[in-house]
Design a protein around this motif. Structure first.
Motif, PDB file in Angstrom:
ATOM      1  N   GLY A 107      -0.778   3.040   4.274  1.00  0.00           N
ATOM      2  CA  GLY A 107       0.256   2.027   4.150  1.00  0.00           C
ATOM      3  C   GLY A 107       1.303   2.148   5.239  1.00  0.00           C
ATOM      4  N   ILE A 165       0.833  -1.203   0.000  1.00  0.00           N
ATOM      5  CA  ILE A 165       0.000   0.000   0.000  1.00  0.00           C
ATOM      6  C   ILE A 165       0.869   1.255   0.000  1.00  0.00           C
ATOM      7  CG2 ILE A 165      -1.688   1.318   1.350  1.00  0.00           C
ATOM      8  CD1 ILE A 165      -2.849  -1.383   2.239  1.00  0.00           C
ATOM      9  N   THR A 166       1.969   1.249   0.740  1.00  0.00           N
ATOM     10  CA  THR A 166       2.862   2.399   0.782  1.00  0.00           C
ATOM     11  C   THR A 166       3.493   2.662  -0.580  1.00  0.00           C
ATOM     12  OG1 THR A 166       3.347   1.963   3.107  1.00  0.00           O
ATOM     13  CG2 THR A 166       4.871   3.385   1.943  1.00  0.00           C
ATOM     14  N   ILE A 210      -3.391   7.325   0.876  1.00  0.00           N
ATOM     15  CA  ILE A 210      -3.031   5.919   0.711  1.00  0.00           C
ATOM     16  C   ILE A 210      -1.642   5.668   1.294  1.00  0.00           C
ATOM     17  CG2 ILE A 210      -2.648   4.074  -0.986  1.00  0.00           C
ATOM     18  CD1 ILE A 210      -5.558   4.889  -0.741  1.00  0.00           C
ATOM     19  N   ASN A 227       2.321   1.711  -3.480  1.00  0.00           N
ATOM     20  CA  ASN A 227       1.252   2.141  -4.380  1.00  0.00           C
ATOM     21  C   ASN A 227       0.910   3.614  -4.152  1.00  0.00           C
ATOM     22  OD1 ASN A 227      -0.829   2.194  -6.195  1.00  0.00           O
ATOM     23  ND2 ASN A 227      -2.251   1.055  -4.904  1.00  0.00           N
TER      24      ASN A 227
END
Length: 66
Positions: free
Chosen positions: A38, A22-23, A34, A25
């Motif tokens: 993340g 997530i980080t 986001i 992304n």
């Protein structure tokens, strides 16, 4: 260090993997919310912080005979 790595379970590894994915992304798409989410998942895994604040999120098992 050896003792620290011994306390990792499957949920903690999944939380770390989710946090990293997530980080990355969030950084690639320039979405700061986001990225923060993340980072939260990653910190929860590294520091072993659960979502249960009191540590009593499990349901007690009762031994009943039917």
């Amino acid at each position: 260090m050896k003792n620290y790595l011994a306390n990792w379970n499957m949920i903690r590894l999944i939380r770390l993997a989710m946090g990293i994915i997530i980080t990355v992304n969030g950084a690639l798409t320039h979405e700061w919310m986001i990225l923060i989410l993340g980072g939260l998942f990653t910190l929860m895994a590294i520091l072993n912080i659960n979502t249960c604040a009191t540590g009593s999120c499990t349901v007690p098992r009762t031994k009943r005979r039917i």
